[in-house]
Enzyme design. Sequence first.
Site, PDB file in Angstrom:
ATOM      1  N   HIS A  44       1.636  -7.753 -12.928  1.00 50.03           N
ATOM      2  CA  HIS A  44       2.424  -7.963 -11.710  1.00 50.03           C
ATOM      3  C   HIS A  44       3.231  -6.712 -11.361  1.00 50.03           C
ATOM      4  O   HIS A  44       3.368  -6.360 -10.184  1.00 50.03           O
ATOM      5  CB  HIS A  44       3.363  -9.157 -11.909  1.00 50.03           C
ATOM      6  CG  HIS A  44       2.657 -10.466 -12.080  1.00 50.03           C
ATOM      7  ND1 HIS A  44       1.655 -10.890 -11.235  1.00 50.03           N
ATOM      8  CD2 HIS A  44       2.804 -11.448 -13.009  1.00 50.03           C
ATOM      9  CE1 HIS A  44       1.214 -12.077 -11.624  1.00 50.03           C
ATOM     10  NE2 HIS A  44       1.887 -12.437 -12.700  1.00 50.03           N
ATOM     11  N   ASP A  86      -4.702 -10.793  -5.571  1.00 47.89           N
ATOM     12  CA  ASP A  86      -5.122 -11.598  -6.715  1.00 47.89           C
ATOM     13  C   ASP A  86      -5.616 -10.721  -7.866  1.00 47.89           C
ATOM     14  O   ASP A  86      -6.144  -9.625  -7.643  1.00 47.89           O
ATOM     15  CB  ASP A  86      -6.256 -12.537  -6.275  1.00 47.89           C
ATOM     16  CG  ASP A  86      -6.327 -13.794  -7.120  1.00 47.89           C
ATOM     17  OD1 ASP A  86      -5.455 -13.971  -7.991  1.00 47.89           O
ATOM     18  OD2 ASP A  86      -7.253 -14.596  -6.905  1.00 47.89           O
ATOM     19  N   LEU A 106       4.690   0.326  11.161  1.00 48.14           N
ATOM     20  CA  LEU A 106       3.947  -0.795  10.599  1.00 48.14           C
ATOM     21  C   LEU A 106       4.835  -2.023  10.438  1.00 48.14           C
ATOM     22  O   LEU A 106       5.979  -1.923  10.011  1.00 48.14           O
ATOM     23  CB  LEU A 106       3.376  -0.395   9.239  1.00 48.14           C
ATOM     24  CG  LEU A 106       2.567  -1.460   8.487  1.00 48.14           C
ATOM     25  CD1 LEU A 106       1.222  -1.680   9.168  1.00 48.14           C
ATOM     26  CD2 LEU A 106       2.366  -1.046   7.038  1.00 48.14           C
TER      27      LEU A 106
END
Length: 232
Positions: free
Chosen positions: A29, A12, A123
């Site tokens: 972004h 956020d 991962l």
Amino acid sequence: MKIPQHVAIILDGNGRWAKSKGMPRNYGHTMGAKNVEVILRAADELGIKYVTMYAFSTENWNRPQSEVDALMKLLSSYLKNCVKTARKNNMRVRVIGDISRLEPEFQKRIRDLEEESAKNTGLNFQIAINYGSRDEMIRAMRRMAEDRLSPDEITEERFASYLDTHDIPDPDLLIRTSGEQRLSNYLMWQMAYSEFYFTDVPWPDFTPEELRKAVEDYTGRDRRYGKIEVDS
């Protein structure tokens, strides 16, 4: 240090961060996307096994069309480049959410990335795209109805097996950046007993050191899952 196996993150603050610098929201972004690989690398180094990031929610379609278009373009480009990143880092990548609303070429990139990285053993990175927890649960219930399950067959485990995250452990820790303190329709079933960590740091400024702070905070939590210790 007790390391969480699975960390979910709500990225956020990109737009507000950009605005504070006199830049357009899309710049935020873009910079936020660049920070993803930095944090994934740090998570892997810490020993975290699963990271799930909220990239685009079912509610994000309500944003201005210009921003939606820019986000879709950014995500599609990221997925294309992520093939190389996954190969380099032995990382498995999966997308959760309803991808049927996405453009066919976008859907193909998702499938190609998932297939290309399926055998990687490092991962596990999950990207939530066109994801909403309520939507996920409704889709799960529709599939259960199509399979004609009887009431006795419906258990927590059976329901979870119909979710997008059916073969992924529930998050141990949720991190939300930029000061907001809510779930925003994110992994609500899966995070029934997750620990929450909220920070005022916006996502583009969220560094590996900030990730370590969150993990250290998690280390001090006492996860009882509704139980209490009985004095002897």
